[in-house]
Design a protein around this motif. Sequence first.
Motif, mmCIF file in Angstrom:
data_model
loop_
_atom_site.group_PDB
_atom_site.id
_atom_site.type_symbol
_atom_site.label_atom_id
_atom_site.label_comp_id
_atom_site.label_asym_id
_atom_site.label_seq_id
_atom_site.Cartn_x
_atom_site.Cartn_y
_atom_site.Cartn_z
ATOM 1 N N ASN A 170 -0.266 -3.264 -13.296
ATOM 2 C CA ASN A 170 -0.249 -4.706 -13.076
ATOM 3 C C ASN A 170 0.060 -5.434 -14.371
ATOM 4 O O ASN A 170 -0.425 -5.038 -15.444
ATOM 5 C CB ASN A 170 -1.601 -5.184 -12.538
ATOM 6 N N LEU A 171 0.862 -6.462 -14.271
ATOM 7 C CA LEU A 171 1.136 -7.356 -15.391
ATOM 8 C C LEU A 171 0.398 -8.656 -15.104
ATOM 9 O O LEU A 171 0.858 -9.475 -14.319
ATOM 10 C CB LEU A 171 2.643 -7.596 -15.541
ATOM 11 N N TRP A 172 -0.793 -8.812 -15.710
ATOM 12 C CA TRP A 172 -1.709 -9.889 -15.370
ATOM 13 C C TRP A 172 -2.041 -9.796 -13.879
ATOM 14 O O TRP A 172 -2.661 -8.850 -13.449
ATOM 15 C CB TRP A 172 -1.135 -11.251 -15.747
ATOM 16 N N PHE A 173 -1.601 -10.765 -13.091
ATOM 17 C CA PHE A 173 -1.899 -10.760 -11.660
ATOM 18 C C PHE A 173 -0.757 -10.174 -10.831
ATOM 19 O O PHE A 173 -0.873 -10.049 -9.614
ATOM 20 C CB PHE A 173 -2.160 -12.200 -11.177
#
Length: 273
Positions: free
Chosen positions: A197-200
Amino acid sequence: MTREFYTKKISDNIYSVGVITKLTDIKESQNIAFETSLFAGPQAKVDLNKAAPGMNYVVDYGILHFIAAPLFSVLIGIHKMVGDWGVSIILLTVLIKLLFYPLSAASYKSMGQMRELAPRLQSMKEKFGDDKQKMQQAMMELYKTEKINPLGGCLPILVQIPVFIALYWVLLGSVELRGTPFMWLDDLSKPDTLFGNLWFLPLGPLPILMAASMFLQTKLNPKPTDPMQARLMIMMPVIFSFFFFFFPAGLVLYWLINNILSIAQQWHVNKKI
């Protein structure tokens, strides 16, 4: 007879469910028995049909149920033959694409012709400037001379939209896809998160490939003469791709295969033109 169904949480992991209904008058010394059944479980059509006749209509496909239900039956039939839900989705997409091949070919032919006219239309725009009336007249004359219907690329696609929307709801609401692996995917009912995941934002190769296919498809389409429309054409893949990162992998797989087949057909038609 009116009925009122209710559910109530008693405590953690304990719930109450019931039905309230009006009974008929019971005479003195008369006994009347009433029975009702409760189905608790996932909305798998096979199980719902076993529970009670007509229970399969609990699965909601919206106003396109008359299209979605047969599509789901075909998907189930394909799965019985191949035994893999991912392959079943791919084969169903190919089957639908073959069914609409003549309509798609007509649409891509019209768009290919418009693409060939794009430089001439741009030249006309520079020639007439802000005189929209003369520009419109010149465009209509050009379409008439070249025997091109500017709406020819849209109308065949509009006919196919209800089928694609119905299949969208089929894949979105199919509990049968839960926990089913395919290639690197652990669960076709969940987003592809192979890269984490990239942040959210969930990251996986499937939505990335989907985004790339949308950009390539945009490049094959005729470029609008209006700068604002041209910018929108570039922005649309970005906006749609963002949502597909959160969609179930089975749904993204369907759209990716559909886009690949569309690109192949559109490239072939453009090459012929």
